[in-house]
Structures are given as structure tokens and as C-alpha cells.
Design an enzyme around this catalytic site. Structure first.
Site, PDB file in Angstrom:
ATOM      1  N   GLU A   1       0.842  -1.097   0.129  1.00 17.29           N
ATOM      2  CA  GLU A   1       0.061  -0.088  -0.015  1.00 17.29           C
ATOM      3  C   GLU A   1       0.870   1.232   0.230  1.00 17.29           C
ATOM      4  O   GLU A   1       0.306   2.286   0.016  1.00 17.29           O
ATOM      5  CB  GLU A   1      -0.852   0.035   1.208  1.00 17.29           C
ATOM      6  CG  GLU A   1      -1.747  -1.202   1.283  1.00 17.29           C
ATOM      7  CD  GLU A   1      -2.823  -1.026   2.310  1.00 17.29           C
ATOM      8  OE1 GLU A   1      -2.513  -0.654   3.344  1.00 17.29           O
ATOM      9  OE2 GLU A   1      -3.890  -1.428   2.258  1.00 17.29           O
TER      10      GLU A   1
ATOM     11  N   LYS B   1       5.659  -1.883   2.036  1.00 19.57           N
ATOM     12  CA  LYS B   1       5.023  -2.135   3.177  1.00 19.57           C
ATOM     13  C   LYS B   1       5.150  -3.670   3.561  1.00 19.57           C
ATOM     14  O   LYS B   1       5.301  -3.817   4.707  1.00 19.57           O
ATOM     15  CB  LYS B   1       3.541  -1.490   2.990  1.00 19.57           C
ATOM     16  CG  LYS B   1       2.737  -1.730   4.259  1.00 19.57           C
ATOM     17  CD  LYS B   1       1.384  -1.375   4.416  1.00 19.57           C
ATOM     18  CE  LYS B   1       0.696  -1.482   5.755  1.00 19.57           C
ATOM     19  NZ  LYS B   1      -0.786  -0.964   5.589  1.00 19.57           N
TER      20      LYS B   1
HETATM   21  C1  BGC Z   1      -2.600  -4.445   4.856  1.00 13.04           C
HETATM   22  C2  BGC Z   1      -3.651  -5.134   4.199  1.00 13.04           C
HETATM   23  C3  BGC Z   1      -4.547  -5.732   4.966  1.00 13.04           C
HETATM   24  C4  BGC Z   1      -5.101  -4.944   5.924  1.00 13.04           C
HETATM   25  C5  BGC Z   1      -6.028  -5.462   7.104  1.00 13.04           C
HETATM   26  C6  BGC Z   1      -3.451  -3.538   5.886  1.00 13.04           C
HETATM   27  O1  BGC Z   1      -2.267  -3.170   6.801  1.00 13.04           O
HETATM   28  O2  BGC Z   1      -1.607  -3.620   4.121  1.00 13.04           O
HETATM   29  O3  BGC Z   1      -3.167  -5.924   3.357  1.00 13.04           O
HETATM   30  O4  BGC Z   1      -5.646  -6.430   4.305  1.00 13.04           O
HETATM   31  O5  BGC Z   1      -4.005  -4.360   6.839  1.00 13.04           O
HETATM   32  O6  BGC Z   1      -5.467  -6.625   7.746  1.00 13.04           O
END
Ligand code: BGC
Length: 807
Positions: free
Chosen positions: A492, A613
Site C-alpha cells: 500500500e 509495506k
Molecule cells: C494491509 C492489508 C490488509 C489490511 C487488513 C493492511 O495494513 O496492508 O494487506 O488487508 O491491513 O489486515
């Protein structure tokens, strides 16, 4: 932790949130944080109760932006119970001197026990023992059993037990600027001398929630005292007053029942709550049946390892929290898998792609649970079709964050707590969530052999998602390939190219390779359907030849970016971004998991750097075997990626700002670099226990990472894969750890699996004729009928066929 139990000693206000989340009790229908019953949401304590799937939308105005968002609702608090001596202050932890304090969660029985010994301002010493449960078998019932023992004083003891409807969603500091009051239209009533009820309604979704309590002061076996009731506007209390002397023991049993207007088999929630609280068995009986219910559930997940005690206890705790969220009660409900469990308000209770890490575990243990979670997606297929249509695309576009009805619930703005700035949020562009849904549906079918699932739902889901990705891809004349532009991958940190106005990045390797997988899978699934059903589905979806031809083209011509021999690029242009000086950031900040926040607070932007990330490219090695990947890339005309080189490359550029990252890294390193894999495994075993993401556990546990540790044992170290031709095994379990024993269910047949080092034995349960199970290990395979065992060794050339010996 001792004997499977999680024990907390003393009282540390700064750590109370983590303890509350880890001591949450739930049963799939609802869950309550392990907050002290006498506490309120005061910055130290946060007594949240969440009903699975109960969401509400509110509009907020923040930093000049007005937006609506949907949250899981903090339901009326059923916990309140406190006491006082004479006319003194009501008991709180902060008001007394704690002489002894201990809390103990028993994950084998689903019981939380609190033991305190304290002295008040007048030097009076008292002991308190409190047992709590949220019943696994009686989905609506919870019970709090409190015993007070007077040591050295005499006086009048008043105990107050209540239901508090004056609650809001204030559990996550980052969301405090957002509207938080979801409950309106409160009513309280006394239903009988022992039973009181409170109900309220969610303001927008109009779910009526009713909580009833029956409070009894148990004087002795035969006698109990009737409470007096106090009805407030949003609160109702029962009170008992009794005179005590040194040595006296006072036991109060509070039984509560929670119902909503969404329940099956229900007239309306108030009378249902009153009836079930009034009829409920006493605590001792509830405790007995709770122990039986949890024992049965745990049995489906039997795993015996020679891992050390702390690791085994973590695995048990992780299983417990998974099964409290995805408990058998969910099979009657319409609920998805909230990323942070029913344990807190992080991510507002939304459902992400995290089920990708959870369903494979359930598929091989209690597939009815994964089926229930897949049903959540299937029911939202019409919404996903609508979303695709509105975006000018075809098929079904599942939302990155999903809540009540499957609308996109991702936030459009988010707060960076480090800089205090509200920033536009483009993470909703993670279209790959649809690939996860399709992958889960395919895995479910392969693990269960449930052809009806494929015919009734799975094929439709997979085809509609394939349709979507096919319409998302565009043909690029220059490369003679199909490209996917303007998306966000699992990492992300990269939501745009530096200097480009429009959000999204192009040709995320994970998304593109999985699109090729999906397109090949969709055509394969169509072939697997019985001819009549295939024709029906084609008619039902108005599926045209040219569409299926295009899936085939995509399976052969999707573009995949590389930037070196066998080295996949996370997305087009990733390797041209600046390298980050990791050392200097580590020196300056110590913890750099959330580099995105650090960089933004410095006026910089993670989009400028080769930083991730979490695992992104490496997700391919997590989801697909080396052979599958080779096949997919081979079909696309690309070389086989160099897995160790990719792992090294991206590992050096990943900050592990998501707990999912360590699971994936443990998995992809397991075969090539076991010591490093075990380090990541160990990190994940304690990620919530030690709150390694710094403060996030208090806001809810990380269910996918917790389950990931179970799956590392279940599928990674055993090398289990469910493939169309049978159950493949490729064991790699450290010999020093003794045998690894698992009880699985594959294609409806119970199996005992024992792995030692590089050998594996599989035994089918004896009993009535069941389908023959095919096990494949390296070049060898065996067909097992009931009560037969197959043994394989990856070390030796010899591999046993089926015998009727025991394991
Ligand atoms: C992660 C996602 C994940 C979400 C919920 C985020 O920090 O980047 O991949 O789906 O958290 O767990």
C-alpha cells in the site's frame, strides 16, 4: 502463559488495551473485549462489544471534507458490575491499592478469570474472583460470575450490575474526529424482578439491539436475593445490599442475553433477550457446557508439534481467536471475516482480502466455516457487478473494504497520526481483492471436492471475477500484451507514480500474474462443470465465445514486468524509483514499519522509493507453487523467476508494516532458508502477544497473521497442496522437533497426517465407504480407501503404497 493459558499479572494502565484485545471472548455471533467490568471507556479501558455483521453508517466532517463511512457498531455494554462499602465510592482499579492482581484466559474452555486482592482507602481488604464467558453453544448468552470475599472488615456491601447503552465507537484514537454515536432510540424496562432489558437502534441501518440481564445474589445453594432496579435513560442497573462481616463471601451471577432484529428464528429482539436471559442456566451449568462445546471445536483442529511450550501456546491462542470470530455460529449468519476480529474497532470491522490467509486453514478442518465466509462474498455478487458496471467495466468488482452490503467502504481520507494531516486515500484501488475471492473459491472446491459448490456458486464467482479482470486489462500494441493500469498492489505504499496526478500504478506483477492464473482457472472450471450446468451458466451469465477466448488470450499474453534475469518488478517502473537509505531511517527512528507515515511527516512520499509495506511480488510464491508459477509464466512466454533472488531483492526493501508480511516471508523462505523462515515464524507467533506493530493490537487482533501461523504448520511445513489430481505432500519438518500430527478433512474424508523430517504418513479414518483419496508425494502416489495408510519419504526413493497399518 502456563498450561495453554494466557496469564497477565498486575495492572498496567498503559498496556490495558492490548490485554483487553487478547482477552476478548466471543462466539462468532458477538464478542466482548476483556475489559474490567467496572470500567468505562476512559482512555485506559475500552469495554467494546461487537455483533458480527452489525454495521452502521455515519457522516463526518473532517478537515473540510464531508464523508460517510461505515463501522461495526459498539453495542450496549453488558459488562458493568461494581460495588461499594457503606456510602463509599464505587470500586475502580484506580481507587484501591492492589495487593494481588491476575487475569487468566483459558483458550481451551473460553473462560476468562480475574483474581484481585485489594485494600481500599479505609484499609479494608477484599478479594474478588470473577469468571466470564461468552457461550459458544448458546450464541446469545454471556455470563459474569463474581465472588467477593471480605477479609478484615464489617459493613454494608452494595453490588451494582448494569447494562449501559450510552456507548460510542471511540476505541481507535485515529478515528476520534469522526462521528461515533451509532445508537439511538434507547429504551429500558424491568421485565421481571430479576430481569431487566435495554434496547437501542443503530441510527442508519436500523438494527435493533436488545440486551437483557438477569442478576442474582446467591446467598447459598437454596436462597437468592432479588435485586432492586434503577432505570435510567440509556442504562439500567440492578443493585443488592447486604451486611457482611470478616470471612463473608458474596456471589453475584450476571447472565446476559444479546439479540438483534437481524437474528434468525426470532420475533423481535427485546422479548427474545428477556426470554433467553430469564431461562438461561446458571453459571456453573453454562461453564460445563462451554467446556464441552470448546472441546469439540478444538478437536477439529488437533495439531501436535514438538515445538517449545511458548510456540505451542501461541498457536493455541491464535486458533482460539480465529475460532471465536469464525465460530460454527457463523454458518447461520451473513458475516465476512473482519481483518481485526471482533476484538476492536481498527479498520471499522471491515472485511479485506485477509480471508485469503484464513480460508485454506478452515477448508482442511471445518469447511462449513470457510463456506459460510464464501457465502458472504457470493451474496454480494450483485453489488460487485454493479460496482464494475459503474466503473465502466464488466463482471464483478469486489470492494477492497467490505461491510454490510458489499459497497466499497474504503476511506477516502485517512489521518497520518505522525503529521496530524488528513490525506487522500487511494488504497481502494487494490483490485486484487477479487483475485483473492476467486482463489479462495477455487481452493475450497479443490479441498472439499464439493462439486455442488462449484456448480451453485464457485464457478459463477470465478467467471464473473475473470470477466472483470478481462475488462480491466487493455491490449497494448507496442508490446503485443495485455496490460493492467491504474491499480494498487498488496504493497500500500505505492498508490501513484511520483509527479503523476492520477492515482494507481501500472502492471503490478502480483495482479497481472494472478490475472493469468484466474483466466486459465476460469476456463478450466467451465470445463469441469457437468455439460448441462455449463450450458445453464453460459446462458445465465450470457457468456459469449469471444469472452472466453479473451480469457485464453490473457492466460497467454498478460504483460509481466521483469528488471533482471528472473527478477520480477513489483510494478512497471518500481526499480527506477530511488533507493532509500534504510540505515539512516533505522538510526533516526528505531522502528520503521510504518515508513509511509514517517516519510509523509517529513514532507516526503513513499511513492518515490523502492520500499514496500509488505510482501507483494513474494505473494506469488506464497500462493502458487514453483511448478504452478513456472506453468503460468511459461504459458505467457516468460522465464521461470529466480525465487531466492526475488526473495532477497524484496526482503531488503520491505518494512513489514503489515503483520501479513512476516507470514509470507516465513512461507517463501521455508524451503530455501529455514533459519530465517523460523525467525519470521517466531515473529508472527508473538505479533499480537507482544504487540509488535506498536499499539495496534489494542485496536483488535490481526486475525490473518494469527491464522497464518496455523497454516505455516498445516500446509507450509507439510508441503500440503490441494490439486485437481489429489492431495500433494512435500514434508519438510525439522526432525529435531519430533513428529507433527494433524487431523485434517480432505474431500469429506477425515485424515490423520504425521510428518517427521522429510517423511509423511497419511491415514484415512476407518468406517463406511467414502471416496478414494489420492495422495501424491514427489513421483509417488497412493489411492486410499477407508482405514488405509500411505507412507512416503522425500529422502529415499522408496515410497509405500496403501496399507491398512495404523500410523
Ligand atoms: C494491509 C492489508 C490488509 C489490511 C487488513 C493492511 O495494513 O496492508 O494487506 O488487508 O491491513 O489486515
Amino acid at each position: 502463559m502456563t498450561a495453554g493459558r494466557l496469564v497477565f499479572s498486575g495492572f498496567d494502565p498503559a498496556d490495558e488495551g492490548r490485554r483487553e484485545a487478547l482477552c476478548t471472548l466471543g462466539n462468532g455471533y458477538f464478542a466482548t473485549r476483556g475489559a474490567a467490568p467496572e470500567s468505562t471507556a476512559d482512555g485506559v479501558h475500552y469495554p467494546g462489544t461487537y455483533v458480527a455483521g452489525c454495521f452502521n453508517r455515519l457522516t463526518s466532517e473532517v478537515a473540510g471534507h464531508r464523508f460517510e463511512d461505515e463501522s461495526i457498531v459498539n453495542a450496549p455494554n453488558w459488562l458493568p458490575l461494581t460495588f461499594r462499602v457503606d456510602d463509599g465510592p464505587w470500586f475502580t482499579l484506580q481507587e484501591v491499592e492492589l495487593l494481588e492482581a491476575e487475569q487468566e484466559l483459558d483458550p481451551l474452555r473460553g473462560v476468562l478469570v480475574r483474581r484481585l486482592r485489594f485494600r481500599d482507602q479505609h484499609g479494608r481488604t477484599t478479594r474478588l474472583v470473577q469468571h466470564r464467558l461468552v457461550h459458544l453453544g448458546h450464541a446469545h448468552l454471556a455470563c459474569l460470575d463474581t465472588t467477593l470475599q471480605v477479609e478484615d472488615w464489617s459493613g454494608t456491601l452494595t453490588v451494582r450490575s448494569g447494562l449501559d447503552g450510552d456507548v460510542a465507537n471511540t476505541g481507535v484514537a485515529r478515528y476520534r474526529a469522526l462521528a461515533a454515536h451509532h445508537l439511538v432510540d434507547h429504551h429500558v424496562a424491568e421485565a421481571s424482578p430479576e430481569v431487566a432489558v435495554l434496547d437501542a437502534q443503530t441510527s442508519q441501518s436500523r438494527v435493533r439491539i436488545a440486551v437483557a440481564q438477569r442478576t442474582r445474589l446467591l446467598v447459598d445453594r437454596e436462597h437468592r436475593q432479588v435485586p432492586t432496579s434503577h432505570l435510567g435513560e440509556k442504562r439500567v442497573d440492578h443493585a443488592f445490599t447486604t451486611d457482611v462481616i470478616p470471612g463473608a463471601q458474596v456471589r453475584v451471577e450476571k447472565t446476559t442475553s444479546l439479540h438483534t432484529s437481524r437474528d434468525p428464528a426470532s420475533s423481535e429482539p427485546v422479548s427474545e433477550a428477556v426470554d433467553s436471559a430469564g431461562d438461561a442456566p446458571g453459571f456453573d451449568e453454562l461453564c460445563r457446557s462451554q467446556t464441552v462445546a470448546w472441546g469439540r471445536l478444538h478437536r477439529h483442529f488437533t495439531t501436535t508439534t514438538g515445538l517449545d511450550e511458548p510456540a505451542r501456546r501461541s498457536l493455541l491462542l491464535h486458533r482460539f481467536h480465529l475460532l471465536q470470530t469464525a465460530a460454527p455460529n457463523i454458518t447461520d449468519l451473513d458475516v465476512g471475516l473482519p481483518a481485526r476480529g471482533l476484538h476492536g474497532e481498527a479498520y471499522r470491522g471491515h472485511v479485506f482480502w485477509d480471508e485469503l490467509f484464513v480460508l485454506p486453514v478452515l477448508d482442511l478442518r471445518m469447511p462449513q466455516l470457510s463456506r459460510a465466509l464464501l457465502n458472504y462474498r457470493y451474496r454480494r455478487l450483485p453489488r460487485a457487478r454493479r460496482a464494475a458496471r459503474q466503473a465502466g467495466l464488466a463482471g464483478a468488482m469486489f470492494p477492497w473494504q467490505s461491510g454490510s452490503n458489499g459497497r466499497e467502504e474504503s476511506q477516502s481520507w485517512h489521518l497520518n497520526p505522525r503529521s496530524g494531516r488528513w490525506l487522500p486515500d487511494h488504497t481502494y484501488l487494490q483490485r486484487h481483492v477479487g483475485l483473492a475471492v476467486a482463489h479462495s473459491a477455487r481452493h475450497h472446491h479443490l479441498a472439499t471436492g464439493d462439486d455442488d459448490y462449484l456448480s451453485d456458486q464457485g464457478a459463477e464467482l470465478i467467471c464473473e471475477i475473470a470477466r472483470f479482470f478481462s475488462s480491466l486489462a487493455t491490449y497494448d500494441r507496442g508490446t503485443d500484451r495485455y496490460v493492467i493500469r491504474g491499480v494498487v498492489g498488496p504493497d500500500e505504499y505505492h498508490t501513484a507514480y511520483p509527479g503523476r496526478d492520477e492515482p494507481g500504478i501500472d502492471n503490478n506483477a502480483y495482479t497481472n500474474v494472478m490475472t493469468a492464473w484466474l483466466c486459465a482457472t476460469a476456463t478450466q472450471v467451465l470445463r469441469e462443470l457437468p455439460a448441462l450446468r455449463r450450458r445453464e451458466l453460459v446462458d445465465q451469465l450470457d457468456l459469449r465465445h469471444h469472452e472466453v477466448d479473451r480469457w485464453d488470450q490473457l492466460a497467454h499474453r498478460v504483460f509481466v514486468p521483469f528488471h533482471g534475469p528472473g527478477l520480477l518488478s513489483q510494478f512497471e517502473g518500481y526499480h527506477e524509483l530511488a533507493e532509500l537509505d534504510w540505515e539512516s531511517y533505522l538510526r533516526r527512528y528505531g522502528t520503521i514499519q510504518r515508513l509511509d507515515r514517517i516519510l509523509e511527516a517529513e514532507g516526503d512520499d513513499p511513492n518515490r522509493y523502492q520500499v514496500s509495506k509488505q510482501a507483494d511480488v513474494l505473494m506469488l510464491f506464497y500462493l502458487l507453487t514453483a511448478e504452478e508459477l513456472e506453468e503460468i509464466l511459461g504459458r505467457l512466454g516468460y522465464p521461470t523467476p529466480d525465487i531466492p533472488a526475488n526473495v532477497e531483492h524484496y526482503l531488503a526493501r520491505t518494512s513489514h508494516g503489515s503483520t501479513l508480511s512476516a507470514v509470507v516471508h516465513a512461507w517463501v523462505l521455508a524451503r530455501g532458508h529455514r533459519p530465517r523462515a523460523l525467525e519470521f515464524f517466531d515473529d508472527t507467533l508473538v505479533s499480537d502477544l507482544h504487540d509488535t506493530q506498536h499499539g495496534t493490537t489494542a485496536e483488535g487482533v490481526h486475525l490473518a497473521a494469527m491464522t497464518g501461523t496455523l497454516d505455516l504448520v498445516q500446509r507450509c511445513f507439510t508441503g500440503i497442496e490441494v490439486r485437481p489430481d489429489g492431495l500433494h505432500l512435500n514434508p519438510l519438518w525439522p526432525t529435531g522437533l519430533g513428529p507433527l500430527d494433524l487431523t485434517l478433512r480432505y474431500r469429506g474424508v477425515p485424515l490423520d497426517v504425521r510428518v517427521s523430517g522429510r517423511t509423511v504418513a497419511v491415514r484415512t479414518a476407518p468406517g463406511p465407504p467414502t471416496p478414494t483419496i489420492t495422495c501424491v508425494c514427489g513421483p509417488h502416489h497412493a489411492h486410499l480407501r477407508p482405514g488405509e495408510t500411505a507412507r512416503f519419504s522425500m529422502d529415499a526413493t522408496a515410497a509405500g503404497g496403501a496399507t491398512d497399518e495404523p500410523l
